[in-house]
Design a protein around this motif. Structure first.
Motif: not given
Length: 496
Positions: A141-166
């Motif tokens: 209802e609040k327009g919040i995107e939820m990504l369940y059961e998909d933990p973050v496995t990596g981050i690229d600080i320069e590109k401001q990008t996260l990679t999830t397990n999927s």
């Protein structure tokens, strides 16, 4: 220029540029990048900053929260309060559930099945502080995107990008790390992961433990801290043969004084719980089916068990965010008084944050629901507004045990402040007891068991004011009520 763009330009011109402020452009589908002034760049690397679309057809997100615990839920509520959640916020969680009040897992969740145990959706955030229950439908209802059961496995600080397990890629404008802690585990080589050995950090862990308790006869709890005390109280409610093992001299040694711990230990023993203190585990033994049968101690003794719960502490879940900047003394991710890390636009809150404990002038990492809630609110308020005041946290801890129906007595204590200096204990535990910590004549901390609502409300005022208190006068108090009145009078005298 459209009215929206005029508004954005007005905001940009009126607000001082500050570390972490995000400007959202709803009409731009790509990530436009602008350079921060050099004074706002990380010493490790210059971070590019930009604005993103609210449409999640691609990988761009304006705000991303990593973690699905208390801190994430309270942060989400604060985004909503500022009108900055709808179409802008994404929460990435390793769990299958929306954020919930994690303390319930070692308390009401473990009650015997006929004692009205807590279950979701009953304890989703933010009911723990009297707020609205944030069920999965609430996030939709609040327009919040939820990504369940998909933990973050990596981050690229320069590109401001996260990679999830999927394999999903998420490009963020501002990142809030709220990954909390993971349970400390016994090594595999001594049986730390045998069938029948339990750790408890999430609903799946609690469900597994309940399944064991339903069939258990003899339970061993390893650890004499919060987890150990709360789980042992629940096991006693199941009428199980329960033993607590820990290496320290008494329960909750990091907070309780020996005399205070003795009162709790006596109460537990009255409820059938046995203690083995000053003991270390050599290994956990298993039967021919691989299931646990006993705990063998370093002194050669053996304690039979078909269910074992390990509560020996927790570790901050910092992977894969080590590059953001770790604190090697207290652990966790180093932040400032607004929960900003060394990388502009990246924040850390809750258990994982090593923050300046302003009133005691030291860096601390607090593993407690109260800090998770407050740090989330402070961080998001600082991120979304021009407020620059620093987090000024008063350490607060509490526990509630034996609260199930039919219990001879419910136990609930609260502690505020710092447990340093000399101690004064007033009361006889039944019906209540208080412990005061006095350092250099000042009241530094106070713990109260079984107090009234009014008395509990007085504790933070005492601990934050740190009034001068005469130990001799306090020791002569004939009751907890009189001792609290004396301390309160010292606060009023100091104010005058």
């Amino acid at each position: 220029m459209s009215s929206v763009r005029k508004l954005m330009a007005s905001i940009a011109n009126s607000l001082p540029l500050k570390h972490g402020i995000s400007l959202w452009c709803p009409q731009h589908a790509s990530l436009n990048r602008t350079r921060l002034p050099s004074s706002f760049r990380s010493s490790a690397s210059a971070r590019r900053y930009g604005v993103v679309s609210c449409a999640f057809a691609n990988e761009n997100r304006e705000f991303v929260i990593v973690g699905g615990g208390n801190a994430a839920g309270y942060a989400a509520r604060t985004f909503v309060e500022h009108g900055m959640a709808d179409g802008k916020l994404c929460i990435v969680s390793k769990e299958a559930f929306a954020p919930y009040e994690r303390p319930a897992l070692t308390k009401a969740y473990l009650f015997p099945l006929d004692k009205k145990p807590a279950r979701l959706p009953g304890f989703h955030t933010c009911v723990g502080s009297g707020g609205e229950r944030q069920t999965p439908d609430w996030y939709k209802e609040k327009g919040i995107e939820m990504l369940y059961e998909d933990p973050v496995t990596g981050i690229d600080i320069e590109k401001q990008t996260l990679t999830t397990n999927s394999g999903k890629l998420l490009k963020y404008g501002s990142l809030i790390i709220a990954t909390g802690c993971t349970a400390s585990r016994l090594p595999d080589k001594i049986g730390g992961n045998l069938p029948g050995v339990h750790y408890i950090r999430d609903v799946a862990d609690a469900d597994s433990l309940i399944s064991s308790l339903e069939k258990a006869r003899k339970v061993v709890v390893v650890g004499g801290g919060y987890i150990g005390m709360e789980v042992a109280a629940a096991a006693a409610g199941w009428k199980l043969d329960t033993t607590i093992i820990f290496p320290e001299n008494h329960l909750l040694q990091r907070l309780f004084t020996p005399s205070l711990a003795r009162r709790y230990e006596e109460f537990y023993q009255e409820n059938g719980v046995k203690f083995v203190k000053g003991a270390s585990i050599k290994n956990i033994e298993a039967g021919s089916d691989g299931h646990v049968t006993a705990v063998k101690l370093e002194n050669g003794s053996t304690i039979e068990a078909d269910t074992i719960i390990i509560g020996i502490g927790a570790k901050p879940a910092v992977s894969p965010f080590e590059r953001v900047g770790m604190n090697t003394t207290v652990g966790g991710i180093q932040v400032d008084g607004q929960f900003r890390t060394s990388v502009p636009g990246i924040f850390a809150i809750g258990d994982v944050a090593a923050f300046p404990l302003k009133m005691y002038n030291r860096i601390a990492r607090v593993e407690h629901v109260d800090h998770a809630r407050r740090s989330a609110q402070h961080c998001i308020n600082a991120l979304l507004t021009a407020k620059t005041h620093l987090y000024d946290y008063l350490p607060y801890f509490y526990s509630r045990v034996f609260e199930y129906e039919g219990s001879p007595r419910k136990i609930w204590w609260q502690f505020f402040g710092d447990n340093v200096g000399e101690t004064v204990e007033i009361g006889n535990f039944d019906p209540k007891i208080a412990t005061f910590w006095i350092d250099s004549g000042k009241l530094k901390g106070v713990l109260l068991e079984s107090g009234s609502p009014e008395e509990f409300q007085l504790l933070p005022k005492l601990a934050r004011s740190q009034p001068h208190v005469a130990i001799a006068k306090l020791q002569k108090a004939s009751s907890v009520e009189e001792a609290l009145e004396l301390a309160h009078a010292s606060v009023q005298a100091g104010a005058v």
